[in-house]
Motif scaffolding. Sequence first.
Motif, short mmCIF file in Angstrom:
data_model
loop_
_atom_site.label_atom_id
_atom_site.label_comp_id
_atom_site.label_asym_id
_atom_site.label_seq_id
_atom_site.Cartn_x
_atom_site.Cartn_y
_atom_site.Cartn_z
N GLU A 288 0.81 -1.23 0.00
CA GLU A 288 0.00 0.00 0.00
C GLU A 288 0.84 1.28 0.00
OE1 GLU A 288 -0.90 -2.61 2.45
OE2 GLU A 288 -1.93 -3.24 0.64
N VAL A 289 2.02 1.23 0.66
CA VAL A 289 2.82 2.45 0.80
C VAL A 289 3.16 3.04 -0.55
CG1 VAL A 289 4.98 3.40 1.68
CG2 VAL A 289 3.75 1.70 3.01
N LEU A 290 3.42 2.20 -1.53
CA LEU A 290 3.76 2.67 -2.87
C LEU A 290 2.62 3.47 -3.50
CD1 LEU A 290 5.92 2.58 -5.12
CD2 LEU A 290 4.86 0.47 -5.93
N TYR A 291 1.40 3.21 -3.07
CA TYR A 291 0.22 3.84 -3.65
C TYR A 291 -0.20 5.10 -2.88
CZ TYR A 291 -0.51 -0.41 -6.42
OH TYR A 291 -0.36 -1.46 -7.31
N LEU A 292 0.18 5.19 -1.59
CA LEU A 292 -0.25 6.30 -0.77
C LEU A 292 0.41 7.60 -1.20
CD1 LEU A 292 -0.14 4.60 2.75
CD2 LEU A 292 -2.18 5.15 1.40
N GLY A 293 -0.29 8.70 -1.04
CA GLY A 293 0.27 10.01 -1.35
C GLY A 293 0.34 10.32 -2.83
N ARG A 294 -0.34 9.56 -3.66
CA ARG A 294 -0.33 9.78 -5.11
C ARG A 294 -1.73 10.17 -5.60
NH1 ARG A 294 3.79 7.20 -8.34
NH2 ARG A 294 5.38 6.15 -7.09
N ALA A 295 -1.75 11.01 -6.61
CA ALA A 295 -3.02 11.38 -7.22
C ALA A 295 -3.45 10.35 -8.24
CB ALA A 295 -2.90 12.76 -7.89
N THR A 296 -2.49 9.61 -8.80
CA THR A 296 -2.78 8.55 -9.77
C THR A 296 -2.04 7.29 -9.35
OG1 THR A 296 -0.91 9.22 -11.17
CG2 THR A 296 -3.06 10.20 -11.67
#
Length: 557
Positions: A288-296
């Motif tokens: 999940e960390v790789l996906y957090l804080g991203r708009a896309t």
Amino acid sequence: MHEVLRGIGVSPGAVAGPVARLAPPPPDPPAGATVEDPGAEAARAGAALAGVAEFLRARGAAAGGDAEEVLEAQAMMAEDPELHEQVADLVADGRTAARAVHEGLISYAEVLRGMGGYLGERVADIEDIRCRAVALLTGARMPGVPLLRRPSILVARDLAPADTATLDRDQVLGFVTELGGPTSHTAILAKQLGIPAVVACPDVAGLVEGASVVVDGSAGEITVDPPESVLAGIAARAASRAAMPEPSGPGRTADGTPVALLVNVGTVADARAAADVPSEGVGLFRTEVLYLGRATAPPVKDQIEAYRAVFEAFAGRKVVIRTLDAGADKPLPFVGHAHEANPALGVRGLRVARRQPELLTDQLMAIAEAASACSAEVWVMAPMVSTPAEAAEFAGQARAFGLSTVGAMVEVPAAALRATQLLERCDFVSIGTNDLAQYAFAADRTESALADLLDIWQPALLDLVAAVADGGRRTGRPVGVCGEAAGDPLLALVLVGLGLTSLSMAPACLPPVRHALSTHTLDECRGMAKAAREADDAVSARESVRRLASPDLLALI
């Protein structure tokens, strides 16, 4: 006269020391103050929230591990555009920046509390954001852990993940909170840090600064004004831990039954640090960390790079990677989360692929590409699998990308009860005890009054774990645990006695668990499992097992 207070132990070990109370929250900003420049006031409010988000990310990066994931999610809450819009509207209605932030975040917290489940659990995180932002805007003392001048026991109504993540282990011997539960973020981080901790103990509200206490995170007890006999026992346990040689090599029971001991990781930095800890690999790589804080969604090439780094850190060892577990407490802006009355029971985990299948196919493609260039033994599993049909569909998709070992998380009672059928359609399963407890007992994590129902020692929960282990025996396929239960040395013995073949945990938990296994035979573990399942409740289950454990293990924990 000494007094014993009882809560729920969430991180094992026993320590003695003086009480240090958490700094109080800032005073509520006054209502009715005059606002001369609403635009400037709104900008101040936005800047304060952004400052809190920056603070949380910095703490997460410094702490690494589970903390980085937890604090990144909290930072995203401080940046929520709807929150900022609500605060701006309150300023336009005449509130000062501080009052608007105060009211806006209280309203936000009430909405989450009403949702319950995972999102309800984040109320403490919202309260932490509110206090920090108000302190920035009013010049009040920043809430949180005080500057400690001697090693102490931290006592608080609740402890925010941002504070837990960066506790100084030389100064904070252990902690106790009035609120919280065994599956809270604070409990998870305490175990990662290896700090003895007890939660859900409302009676500690009366403890005064400097009072002498003993915190026993193994038994879930706090002894106030402990007698010399109790202090001597704590000292003896510490001496035993220091003198006891640490077992090495693969995990196994005293009579040689192999039990794979693995670590949980969430980031590349986390994995590189954990790679130096003696283990047989990774039992849970959260992506999940790789996906957090991203708009896309992260591009496939970025995913390949991150996954490859983790696989290379564990070259020659097993890495079990969990596909994206979005939804509920981890909403992502690029995932089409429709309004849900109860997000914990909604579209989360593998179910997200029903609406946006490209998220899963891109991830499987990236995992397969990264695995093809590394010597790690890569296994992949999906979260929130409920039925054998879902397991079969996921296994087919993963194998189509060339991933040969495919499994499922067992977090839903339906999956536990049909474990044999699940395992006939995939290669392994791993039990997530936190979610399995929540769904089995219909107990909201935000309700401290229900924290005892989420105790991982609950016999009914152990019955579900036993059902999954029985499915493993019937099909000849591995069954592991990657939830918080695996890090408790006593409960690890019970899990092995139930028939589990691997245990995955925070790296700090490995030594005592390895030692526990090395000093008990498989038959002894089976006897402990039987005793725990026959108990009436979680407390008596634990006590029954303690009576059967070896004296040197009890001296260690």
